[in-house]
Design an enzyme around this catalytic site. Structure first.
Site, PDB file in Angstrom:
ATOM      1  N   TYR A 139       0.873  -1.288   0.028  1.00 47.09           N
ATOM      2  CA  TYR A 139      -0.021   0.007   0.058  1.00 47.09           C
ATOM      3  C   TYR A 139       0.626   1.247   0.056  1.00 47.09           C
ATOM      4  O   TYR A 139       0.439   2.356   0.403  1.00 47.09           O
ATOM      5  CB  TYR A 139      -0.887  -0.113   1.286  1.00 47.09           C
ATOM      6  CG  TYR A 139      -1.889  -1.447   1.102  1.00 47.09           C
ATOM      7  CD1 TYR A 139      -1.862  -2.242   0.250  1.00 47.09           C
ATOM      8  CD2 TYR A 139      -2.892  -1.193   2.185  1.00 47.09           C
ATOM      9  CE1 TYR A 139      -2.955  -3.017   0.043  1.00 47.09           C
ATOM     10  CE2 TYR A 139      -3.786  -2.452   2.263  1.00 47.09           C
ATOM     11  CZ  TYR A 139      -3.782  -3.339   1.285  1.00 47.09           C
ATOM     12  OH  TYR A 139      -4.745  -4.359   1.245  1.00 47.09           O
ATOM     13  N   LYS A 190       4.055 -15.046   2.200  1.00 47.40           N
ATOM     14  CA  LYS A 190       4.095 -16.035   0.933  1.00 47.40           C
ATOM     15  C   LYS A 190       5.459 -15.917   0.508  1.00 47.40           C
ATOM     16  O   LYS A 190       5.724 -15.839  -0.870  1.00 47.40           O
ATOM     17  CB  LYS A 190       3.215 -15.151  -0.221  1.00 47.40           C
ATOM     18  CG  LYS A 190       2.744 -16.094  -1.219  1.00 47.40           C
ATOM     19  CD  LYS A 190       1.639 -17.316  -0.794  1.00 47.40           C
ATOM     20  CE  LYS A 190       1.462 -18.097  -2.030  1.00 47.40           C
ATOM     21  NZ  LYS A 190       1.038 -19.616  -1.706  1.00 47.40           N
ATOM     22  N   ASP A 223      -2.054 -18.386   2.252  1.00 57.08           N
ATOM     23  CA  ASP A 223      -3.211 -19.126   1.854  1.00 57.08           C
ATOM     24  C   ASP A 223      -3.488 -20.138   2.765  1.00 57.08           C
ATOM     25  O   ASP A 223      -5.032 -20.615   2.913  1.00 57.08           O
ATOM     26  CB  ASP A 223      -2.969 -19.594   0.348  1.00 57.08           C
ATOM     27  CG  ASP A 223      -1.724 -20.185   0.077  1.00 57.08           C
ATOM     28  OD1 ASP A 223      -0.767 -19.878   1.169  1.00 57.08           O
ATOM     29  OD2 ASP A 223      -1.343 -20.965  -0.692  1.00 57.08           O
ATOM     30  N   ASP A 247      -4.410  -7.224   5.843  1.00 61.82           N
ATOM     31  CA  ASP A 247      -5.976  -6.482   5.585  1.00 61.82           C
ATOM     32  C   ASP A 247      -6.985  -7.450   5.332  1.00 61.82           C
ATOM     33  O   ASP A 247      -8.111  -7.680   5.605  1.00 61.82           O
ATOM     34  CB  ASP A 247      -5.702  -5.498   4.367  1.00 61.82           C
ATOM     35  CG  ASP A 247      -6.999  -4.764   4.082  1.00 61.82           C
ATOM     36  OD1 ASP A 247      -8.105  -4.889   4.567  1.00 61.82           O
ATOM     37  OD2 ASP A 247      -6.707  -3.874   2.647  1.00 61.82           O
ATOM     38  N   ASP A 251     -10.187  -9.034   7.643  1.00 63.30           N
ATOM     39  CA  ASP A 251     -11.938  -9.164   7.311  1.00 63.30           C
ATOM     40  C   ASP A 251     -12.402 -10.366   7.567  1.00 63.30           C
ATOM     41  O   ASP A 251     -13.376 -10.670   7.903  1.00 63.30           O
ATOM     42  CB  ASP A 251     -11.935  -8.565   5.791  1.00 63.30           C
ATOM     43  CG  ASP A 251     -12.382  -7.173   5.856  1.00 63.30           C
ATOM     44  OD1 ASP A 251     -11.763  -6.448   6.831  1.00 63.30           O
ATOM     45  OD2 ASP A 251     -13.015  -6.601   4.922  1.00 63.30           O
TER      46      ASP A 251
END
Ligand SMILES: NC(=O)c1ccc[n+]([C@@H]2O[C@H](COP(=O)([O-])OP(=O)(O)OC[C@H]3O[C@@H](n4cnc5c(N)ncnc54)[C@H](O)[C@@H]3O)[C@@H](O)[C@H]2O)c1
Length: 351
Positions: A139, A190, A223, A247, A251
């Protein structure tokens, strides 16, 4: 604790003012019950001011906030009359970046077994916190276009990982684990395909973990973590991740605990003026109807109190919220029939 703390209150847009009013009501109640002394100063920053005066985050606001306040309690920002969302970006990102609030702290705690979409879970099965890096990563806004608008268009989107930025968020996650008697910190990344940033996170994670004897340093690819968070959330105590992965995972976490109306967050730089806000947005269709769920904001106020050292008052809020939910004294999104004001009152009454 008797010393008075100074709080900047920025209700913002949409349902922001309605839910923040209830959170402020809870803080006022705690003054009577727990001697929590706060000086609240309200600021009218948001879409109305932006549309009338062209001002989003006023000049000098950041230095004023950092010098004159201990914490900031914000509602939500976003208004259909400002399609660019410019004011929201200026105010929220302005504070997060300008005050260098590098920790996005998101508790994921199930307050009532009824609220989770997962089958056969108890409260103790979902109780962890996520440390999301809040100032860099994907970001950072770096990247660009080549041959934009043509069939040969190339878009690059870069991710920034500084040694200092990675170390301080991982350190914060372990510090939290030690302070709260949590025994495991799990890092999501990752690194199997993101070989450079991932490598840095891996090295720093091991280095920092070595300073914390007795706390298990665990690693999962992001993942896999998304899958395990649904299948077996009870394994998590503290999770640390970069901005993008954090992020997404938070959620998912909000869904596990019962939805956006309940989720609280802190944007923190330890020892500095930090910003606390519910996770949800301004929900324009609900605005002005006195139906929004105030729990996210009230739990946000509890996080703020813990940050300021009022631990007992913070716990009293959580207990009161859990009690109101157990007795089904909630707004419609949680299956109840109360208005925003009544739901706030049901919590205040229990403190
Ligand atoms: N931190 C922030 O200020 C923030 C965060 C997200 C979105 N936004 C902004 O908010 C505006 C609306 O965005 P959105 O609709 O994508 O997200 P939203 O969070 O406002 O709403 C999403 C859904 O959740 C429900 N919801 C949210 N909060 C609720 C509450 N307290 N009680 C009951 N139901 C609740 C809404 O009805 C809606 O269905 C946009 O302008 C967006 O940019 C701001």
């Amino acid at each position: 604790m008797s010393q008075s703390k100074r709080i900047a209150v920025i209700p913002g847009d949409g349902i922001g003012p309605e839910v923040i009013r209830e959170a402020v009501g809870v803080l006022e109640r705690l003054r009577e019950t727990h001697g929590v002394e706060l000086e609240l100063t309200h600021f009218d920053w948001g879409a109305d001011k932006f549309l009338k005066e062209g001002v989003s985050l006023p000049e000098g606001a950041l230095s004023m906030l950092s010098k004159e306040f201990d914490a900031i309690l914000a509602g939500a920002f976003g208004d259909p009359r400002v399609p660019s969302n410019q004011h929201a970006e200026d105010i929220l990102l302005g504070m997060r970046r300008g005050l260098d609030l590098y920790i996005n702290l998101r508790p994921v705690r199930l307050l009532d077994a009824r609220l989770t979409p997962l089958r056969d879970r108890e409260r103790a099965d979902i109780d962890f916190v996520v440390f999301r890096e809040n100032t860099e990563g994907a970001y950072c806004g770096a990247g660009g276009f080549l041959k934009k608008g043509t069939v040969d268009e190339i878009a690059t989107q870069e991710e920034l990982n500084t040694r200092r930025g990675v170390e301080r968020i991982i350190q914060a996650a372990f510090d939290y684990a030690r302070r709260h008697n949590r025994r495991r910190v799990t890092m999501a990344d990752k690194s199997n395909v993101q070989r450079f940033g991932g490598d840095l996170w891996q090295r720093v994670f091991k280095e920092v973990a070595a300073r914390f004897e007795g706390i298990e340093a665990n690693h999962q690819y992001v993942d896999a973590m998304a899958m395990f968070m649904v299948q077996d959330p009870s394994q998590y105590e503290v999770i640390v991740a970069n901005n993008l992965f954090g992020d997404i995972l938070t959620d998912l976490g909000a869904a596990l605990q019962g939805g956006l109306g309940l989720a609280a967050s802190g944007n923190i730089h330890p020892g500095r003026t930090s910003l606390f806000e519910p996770v949800h947005g301004s929900a324009p269709p609900l605005a002005g109807k006195n139906v929004a769920n105030p729990v996210g904001s009230i739990l946000t106020a509890a996080m703020m109190l813990e940050y300021l050292g009022f631990d007992q008052a913070s716990e009293a809020i959580e207990t009161a919220v859990a009690g109101a939910i157990a007795d089904k004294e909630t707004t419609r999104d949680l299956g109840g029939s109360l208005s925003t004001t009544e739901a706030g009152e049901a919590i205040r009454r229990r403190i």
